[in-house]
Scaffold this motif. Sequence first.
Motif, PDB file in Angstrom:
ATOM      1  N   GLY A  50       0.679  -1.253  -0.137  1.00  0.00           N
ATOM      2  CA  GLY A  50      -0.038   0.056  -0.039  1.00  0.00           C
ATOM      3  C   GLY A  50       1.065   1.240  -0.003  1.00  0.00           C
ATOM      4  O   GLY A  50       1.554   1.402  -1.002  1.00  0.00           O
ATOM      5  N   THR A  51       0.794   1.961   0.921  1.00  0.00           N
ATOM      6  CA  THR A  51       1.410   3.139   1.087  1.00  0.00           C
ATOM      7  C   THR A  51       2.778   3.072   2.099  1.00  0.00           C
ATOM      8  O   THR A  51       3.495   3.954   2.103  1.00  0.00           O
ATOM      9  CB  THR A  51       0.857   4.475   1.679  1.00  0.00           C
ATOM     10  N   ARG A  52       2.916   1.809   2.594  1.00  0.00           N
ATOM     11  CA  ARG A  52       3.817   1.331   3.491  1.00  0.00           C
ATOM     12  C   ARG A  52       5.329   1.041   2.848  1.00  0.00           C
ATOM     13  O   ARG A  52       4.930   0.059   1.980  1.00  0.00           O
ATOM     14  CB  ARG A  52       3.258   0.801   4.598  1.00  0.00           C
ATOM     15  N   ASN A  53       6.329   1.089   3.154  1.00  0.00           N
ATOM     16  CA  ASN A  53       7.597   0.843   2.588  1.00  0.00           C
ATOM     17  C   ASN A  53       8.418  -0.056   3.659  1.00  0.00           C
ATOM     18  O   ASN A  53       8.493   0.326   4.834  1.00  0.00           O
ATOM     19  CB  ASN A  53       8.398   1.679   2.122  1.00  0.00           C
ATOM     20  N   PHE A  54       8.865  -1.404   3.269  1.00  0.00           N
ATOM     21  CA  PHE A  54       9.396  -2.150   4.154  1.00  0.00           C
ATOM     22  C   PHE A  54      10.710  -2.368   3.716  1.00  0.00           C
ATOM     23  O   PHE A  54      10.876  -2.894   2.661  1.00  0.00           O
ATOM     24  CB  PHE A  54       8.716  -3.393   4.491  1.00  0.00           C
TER      25      PHE A  54
END
Length: 129
Positions: free
Chosen positions: A82-86
Amino acid sequence: MISVEQEFLNTIAIEFHNNQKVLNAIGDETRQAILLALIQGPQKSGMRVGEIRVRTHLSRPAVSHHLKILKDAQIISVRKEGTRNFYRLDAGSKLMLLKNLVKEIDKLFEHCEQATESQSGTNERDAFE
């Protein structure tokens, strides 16, 4: 004809060139701290910038800046959800290239040691003659 020493030096120069981005990226203490945080973190899922920030005591913009450098050097990878980066160490990381550089430097040292030993043996024989 190229000497053995020159051949070693040429090979090492090529390896240094091949590893330049990686060496520059990992040469910075801040990026080393980020890498250590990533190594200690969950490898499968990765870590978010906020988690890295807490572990390294850096500001969010500083972490983001250094993550970009590590990513551009192909040391870490990013997984978007989604809008999260890991972020996590890249399985095919360019860090693996450092093994070749170290291997070539080891060969050079072995050659230098052998040359020194054979030279000192010659010097000892000369002293007895």
